[in-house]
Design a protein around this motif. Structure first.
Motif, PDB file in Angstrom:
ATOM      1  N   MET A 142     -12.569  -3.631   4.117  1.00 60.47           N
ATOM      2  CA  MET A 142     -11.347  -4.087   4.732  1.00 60.47           C
ATOM      3  C   MET A 142     -11.262  -5.602   4.620  1.00 60.47           C
ATOM      4  N   SER A 143     -10.117  -6.088   4.268  1.00 61.51           N
ATOM      5  CA  SER A 143      -9.919  -7.523   4.117  1.00 61.51           C
ATOM      6  C   SER A 143      -9.716  -8.196   5.461  1.00 61.51           C
ATOM      7  N   ASP A 144     -10.054  -9.463   5.487  1.00 64.38           N
ATOM      8  CA  ASP A 144      -9.862 -10.290   6.657  1.00 64.38           C
ATOM      9  C   ASP A 144      -8.540 -11.037   6.508  1.00 64.38           C
ATOM     10  N   TYR A 145      -7.827 -11.196   7.601  1.00 65.29           N
ATOM     11  CA  TYR A 145      -6.564 -11.921   7.600  1.00 65.29           C
ATOM     12  C   TYR A 145      -6.601 -13.006   8.664  1.00 65.29           C
ATOM     13  N   TYR A 146      -5.784 -14.009   8.460  1.00 67.29           N
ATOM     14  CA  TYR A 146      -5.663 -15.108   9.407  1.00 67.29           C
ATOM     15  C   TYR A 146      -4.201 -15.227   9.830  1.00 67.29           C
ATOM     16  N   ASP A 147      -4.021 -15.396  11.109  1.00 66.93           N
ATOM     17  CA  ASP A 147      -2.709 -15.647  11.684  1.00 66.93           C
ATOM     18  C   ASP A 147      -2.613 -17.161  11.829  1.00 66.93           C
ATOM     19  N   LEU A 148      -1.732 -17.785  11.068  1.00 67.40           N
ATOM     20  CA  LEU A 148      -1.591 -19.240  11.091  1.00 67.40           C
ATOM     21  C   LEU A 148      -0.277 -19.600  11.760  1.00 67.40           C
ATOM     22  N   PHE A 149      -0.353 -20.436  12.769  1.00 69.30           N
ATOM     23  CA  PHE A 149       0.829 -20.959  13.441  1.00 69.30           C
ATOM     24  C   PHE A 149       0.758 -22.471  13.362  1.00 69.30           C
ATOM     25  N   LEU A 150       1.808 -23.092  12.849  1.00 66.28           N
ATOM     26  CA  LEU A 150       1.854 -24.541  12.686  1.00 66.28           C
ATOM     27  C   LEU A 150       3.213 -25.030  13.159  1.00 66.28           C
ATOM     28  N   THR A 151       3.224 -26.031  14.016  1.00 65.58           N
ATOM     29  CA  THR A 151       4.482 -26.598  14.483  1.00 65.58           C
ATOM     30  C   THR A 151       4.337 -28.105  14.587  1.00 65.58           C
ATOM     31  N   VAL A 152       5.059 -28.812  13.737  1.00 64.87           N
ATOM     32  CA  VAL A 152       4.942 -30.268  13.656  1.00 64.87           C
ATOM     33  C   VAL A 152       6.300 -30.893  13.334  1.00 64.87           C
ATOM     34  N   ASP A 153       6.374 -32.182  13.582  1.00 64.75           N
ATOM     35  CA  ASP A 153       7.496 -32.965  13.091  1.00 64.75           C
ATOM     36  C   ASP A 153       7.031 -33.693  11.840  1.00 64.75           C
ATOM     37  N   LEU A 154       7.842 -33.632  10.805  1.00 62.63           N
ATOM     38  CA  LEU A 154       7.573 -34.363   9.572  1.00 62.63           C
ATOM     39  C   LEU A 154       8.372 -35.659   9.599  1.00 62.63           C
ATOM     40  N   SER A 155       7.863 -36.643   8.916  1.00 63.10           N
ATOM     41  CA  SER A 155       8.461 -37.970   8.913  1.00 63.10           C
ATOM     42  C   SER A 155       9.932 -37.945   8.525  1.00 63.10           C
ATOM     43  N   PRO A 156      10.756 -38.746   9.224  1.00 63.71           N
ATOM     44  CA  PRO A 156      12.154 -38.857   8.820  1.00 63.71           C
ATOM     45  C   PRO A 156      12.286 -39.526   7.448  1.00 63.71           C
ATOM     46  N   ASP A 157      11.246 -40.230   7.033  1.00 59.58           N
ATOM     47  CA  ASP A 157      11.238 -40.923   5.743  1.00 59.58           C
ATOM     48  C   ASP A 157      10.643 -40.074   4.628  1.00 59.58           C
ATOM     49  N   LEU A 158      10.547 -38.777   4.844  1.00 61.37           N
ATOM     50  CA  LEU A 158       9.993 -37.884   3.836  1.00 61.37           C
ATOM     51  C   LEU A 158      10.768 -38.046   2.530  1.00 61.37           C
ATOM     52  N   SER A 159      10.044 -38.272   1.450  1.00 61.33           N
ATOM     53  CA  SER A 159      10.713 -38.477   0.161  1.00 61.33           C
ATOM     54  C   SER A 159      11.438 -37.205  -0.266  1.00 61.33           C
ATOM     55  N   GLU A 160      12.428 -37.347  -1.116  1.00 56.88           N
ATOM     56  CA  GLU A 160      13.177 -36.179  -1.595  1.00 56.88           C
ATOM     57  C   GLU A 160      12.274 -35.187  -2.325  1.00 56.88           C
ATOM     58  N   PRO A 161      11.337 -35.651  -3.204  1.00 53.12           N
ATOM     59  CA  PRO A 161      10.431 -34.676  -3.836  1.00 53.12           C
ATOM     60  C   PRO A 161       9.557 -33.934  -2.821  1.00 53.12           C
ATOM     61  N   ALA A 162       9.066 -34.637  -1.800  1.00 49.83           N
ATOM     62  CA  ALA A 162       8.238 -33.977  -0.786  1.00 49.83           C
ATOM     63  C   ALA A 162       9.074 -32.985   0.023  1.00 49.83           C
ATOM     64  N   LEU A 163      10.300 -33.370   0.367  1.00 46.20           N
ATOM     65  CA  LEU A 163      11.189 -32.475   1.108  1.00 46.20           C
ATOM     66  C   LEU A 163      11.504 -31.226   0.288  1.00 46.20           C
ATOM     67  N   GLN A 164      11.753 -31.404  -1.005  1.00 46.46           N
ATOM     68  CA  GLN A 164      12.010 -30.243  -1.865  1.00 46.46           C
ATOM     69  C   GLN A 164      10.781 -29.338  -1.912  1.00 46.46           C
ATOM     70  N   GLU A 165       9.586 -29.933  -1.964  1.00 41.13           N
ATOM     71  CA  GLU A 165       8.377 -29.109  -2.006  1.00 41.13           C
ATOM     72  C   GLU A 165       8.189 -28.340  -0.708  1.00 41.13           C
ATOM     73  N   VAL A 166       8.463 -28.981   0.425  1.00 46.00           N
ATOM     74  CA  VAL A 166       8.377 -28.267   1.702  1.00 46.00           C
ATOM     75  C   VAL A 166       9.344 -27.097   1.694  1.00 46.00           C
ATOM     76  N   ARG A 167      10.557 -27.349   1.277  1.00 36.78           N
ATOM     77  CA  ARG A 167      11.546 -26.257   1.238  1.00 36.78           C
ATOM     78  C   ARG A 167      11.106 -25.147   0.295  1.00 36.78           C
ATOM     79  N   TRP A 168      10.521 -25.496  -0.839  1.00 40.23           N
ATOM     80  CA  TRP A 168      10.022 -24.486  -1.773  1.00 40.23           C
ATOM     81  C   TRP A 168       8.901 -23.676  -1.126  1.00 40.23           C
ATOM     82  N   LEU A 169       7.964 -24.341  -0.447  1.00 44.17           N
ATOM     83  CA  LEU A 169       6.862 -23.647   0.214  1.00 44.17           C
ATOM     84  C   LEU A 169       7.365 -22.621   1.226  1.00 44.17           C
ATOM     85  N   LEU A 170       8.526 -22.922   1.840  1.00 43.36           N
ATOM     86  CA  LEU A 170       9.121 -22.031   2.830  1.00 43.36           C
ATOM     87  C   LEU A 170       9.982 -20.942   2.203  1.00 43.36           C
TER      88      LEU A 170
END
Length: 156
Positions: free
Chosen positions: A1-29
């Motif tokens: 049987m495989s092991d699983y992890y329940d990951l919960f993450l809640t943070v504020d990201l910088s308002p100065d997040l670069s456009e490439p970083a913001l696009q990557e976050v959106r892609w990850l989601l």
């Protein structure tokens, strides 16, 4: 049987997040196309990049649903009046993917402004819970053991 992890993450990201970083976050989601060169993890080590936080279905191994949301925190501007990005992720992670997911968490926390508690990881095999605590120089994953109960709330 495989092991699983329940990951919960809640943070504020910088308002100065670069456009490439913001696009990557959106892609990850699962909300945008893949960037030409994703930098959130060493993807070659893991074989190929994938949207590790794409959600919207029942969790595979835990009660509840896998969810992810990124919204501007317009009601909580920083002291300069800039609006941070509010990010919340709850996702079930297979043990084989845990390493790359934690690389992505590290990348996200480098862009975060949150200090202190940022989430938790729960393990299906042991039931152990570890808190994710972000500080200026990085983050810690802190074991939680049974502690004295300060109060109990019951209902019938």
């Amino acid at each position: 049987m495989s092991d699983y992890y329940d990951l919960f993450l809640t943070v504020d990201l910088s308002p100065d997040l670069s456009e490439p970083a913001l696009q990557e976050v959106r892609w990850l989601l699962g909300q945008a196309e893949m960037p030409s060169a994703p930098s959130s993890a060493d993807w070659k080590t893991w074989g190929y990049p994938w949207q590790v936080f794409a959600a919207g279905s029942a969790s595979h191994a835990f009660e509840g649903a896998d969810v992810s949301l990124l919204v501007p925190a317009v009601d909580r501007p920083d002291r300069n009046g800039a609006v941070p990005w509010a990010l919340t992720v709850r996702i079930c992670v297979h043990e084989d993917e845990f390493g790359v997911v934690m690389e992505v968490v590290e990348w996200l926390l480098r862009h975060a402004t949150t200090e202190g508690w940022a989430g938790f990881v729960r393990d299906t095999a042991s039931g152990d819970i570890q808190h994710i605590v972000r500080h200026h120089g990085g983050f810690d994953v802190v074991d939680v053991r049974s502690a004295e109960k300060r109060f109990r709330i019951s209902w019938s």
